[in-house]
Design an enzyme around this catalytic site. Structure first.
Site, PDB file in Angstrom:
ATOM      1  N   CYS A 179       1.175  -1.349  -0.020  1.00  0.00           N
ATOM      2  CA  CYS A 179      -0.102   0.017  -0.130  1.00  0.00           C
ATOM      3  C   CYS A 179       0.672   1.518   0.018  1.00  0.00           C
ATOM      4  CB  CYS A 179      -0.800  -0.572   0.639  1.00  0.00           C
ATOM      5  SG  CYS A 179       0.401   0.051   3.177  1.00  0.00           S
TER       6      CYS A 179
ATOM      7  N   ASP B 108      -7.798   5.688  -1.020  1.00  0.00           N
ATOM      8  CA  ASP B 108      -6.931   4.104  -0.193  1.00  0.00           C
ATOM      9  C   ASP B 108      -6.224   3.628  -0.975  1.00  0.00           C
ATOM     10  OD1 ASP B 108      -6.703   2.016   1.151  1.00  0.00           O
ATOM     11  OD2 ASP B 108      -9.215   1.999   1.835  1.00  0.00           O
TER      12      ASP B 108
ATOM     13  N   HIS C  89      -5.788  -0.087  -1.109  1.00  0.00           N
ATOM     14  CA  HIS C  89      -6.115  -0.991  -1.337  1.00  0.00           C
ATOM     15  C   HIS C  89      -7.169  -1.990  -1.892  1.00  0.00           C
ATOM     16  CE1 HIS C  89      -4.258   0.292   3.011  1.00  0.00           C
ATOM     17  NE2 HIS C  89      -3.498  -0.641   2.602  1.00  0.00           N
TER      18      HIS C  89
END
Ligand code: NAG
Ligand code: NAG
Ligand code: NAG
Length: 230
Positions: free
Chosen positions: A60, A181, A183
Site C-alpha cells: 500500500c 485508499d 488497498h
C-alpha cells in the site's frame, strides 16, 4: 511479375497500464467544493495489483507513492512512475535498506516516500509527524495551507493504523479528510464502484485511530495550475 510480398509487421506493444484518473473529482460538487482545499492537477490512481503485481498485504505504501509520482509527472517532465521493484532498488541504492530488500514484501512508510521523491524527482518531502490520531484536528489549517500553496497529494502512514493512504483534500467545516485508499485490488475501470465502496471518500477525523501516530509526507512541489477546478 513478382507476387507482392506480404509485409511483415512487428508490432511492439508496450504494456501500458490503463489507470483511472482523478478519481476524487465526483466528490467535489460545485459550490460545496468551496469549503474544502484539495489536490490540484491530474494523477492516476495506483492500488493493489493495478499493474499485475500482486502486492496485497504489503504494497500500500508503494502504491500511494506511485500515485504521488504520477501527479509529479504531470507537473514536471521526467522519469516514468517507478515500479515496485525500482522503488525497492532506489532505497537500497540510497543505503536506506539492505540488498535483501529488493524482491521482499517489506512495507514502506512516509519517510521512505520522502526519500524516493527526492531520489526520482528531486522533490523534497516535508514530514509532518502527528503523535496521535486524536490530534489530527490541530493540523487541519496546516494541511489546508499545503493544498492552497502546493496542491500536491499527501502520503499518510502510521503505526497502530498501519494502512497507508493518500490524503487528497481537507474540509475544515466538516472536520474531514479526502482519503484515497490504495488497498483496492479490483479492476481499473470502475470509478462508480470505487466511490460506492468508499475507496475514495471524505473521512471524518473521528474515523482515524486516536492512539496511532501518523506520519505525513507533503511533497514540496507547487502545482503549475494555480486555479482550482470548481
Ligand atoms: C465541507 O463541509 C461542509 C460542512 O459539513 C459541507 O457543507 C460541504 O459540502 C463540505 N464540502 C465538501 C466538498 O464536501
Ligand atoms: C498492522 O496493523 C495490524 C492491526 O493493528 C497488525 O495486526 C499488524 O501486525 C500490523 N502490521 C505491521 C507490519 O506492523
Ligand atoms: C487550469 O485549471 C483550469 C480549471 O480546472 C482549467 O480550465 C485550465 O485548462 C487549466 N490550465 C492548465 C494549463 O492546465
Amino acid at each position: 511479375m513478382i507476387p507482392k510480398q506480404p509485409k511483415l509487421r512487428i508490432i511492439v506493444l508496450s504494456v501500458a497500464i490503463m489507470l483511472l484518473t482523478n478519481v476524487h473529482e465526483n466528490l467535489l460538487q460545485n459550490e460545496k467544493y468551496k469549503s474544502a482545499a484539495v489536490v490540484r492537477g491530474n494523477y492516476q490512481y495506483y492500488h493493489y495489483c493495478c499493474d499485475g503485481v500482486d502486492d496485497r498485504g504489503w504494497g500500500c505504501g508503494y502504491r500511494t507513492l506511485q500515485t504521488v509520482c504520477s501527479w509529479i509527472q504531470h507537473q514536471i517532465s521526467g522519469q516514468d512512475v517507478p515500479k515496485l521493484r525500482e522503488i525497492q532498488q532506489a532505497l537500497v541504492a540510497m543505503g536506506d535498506k539492505p540488498d535483501s530488500f529488493v524482491g521482499s514484501k517489506q512495507w514502506i512508510g512516509s519517510l521512505e516516500v520522502a526519500m524516493c521523491l527526492d531520489y526520482f524527482y528531486d522533490v523534497p518531502g516535508k514530514i509532518l509527524h502527528i503523535s496521535n490520531g486524536a490530534s489530527i484536528g490541530d493540523y487541519l489549517e496546516q494541511l489546508e495551507e499545503h493544498f492552497h500553496t502546493n496542491g500536491s497529494p499527501i502520503m499518510m502512514g502510521g503505526d497502530d493504523d498501519n494502512s497507508s493512504k493518500g490524503i487528497f483534500g481537507v474540509n475544515r467545516s466538516s472536520m474531514s479528510l479526502l482519503v484515497l485508499d490504495p488497498h483496492y485490488s479490483g479492476k481499473n475501470n470502475q470509478v462508480n464502484q470505487l466511490l460506492k465502496e468508499g475507496w475514495v471518500q471524505w473521512k471524518p477525523l473521528t474515523s482515524f485511530h486516536g492512539k496511532s501516530f501518523y506520519n505525513l509526507c507533503l511533497p514540496q512541489l507547487q502545482a503549475k495550475n494555480k486555479s482550482q477546478k470548481v
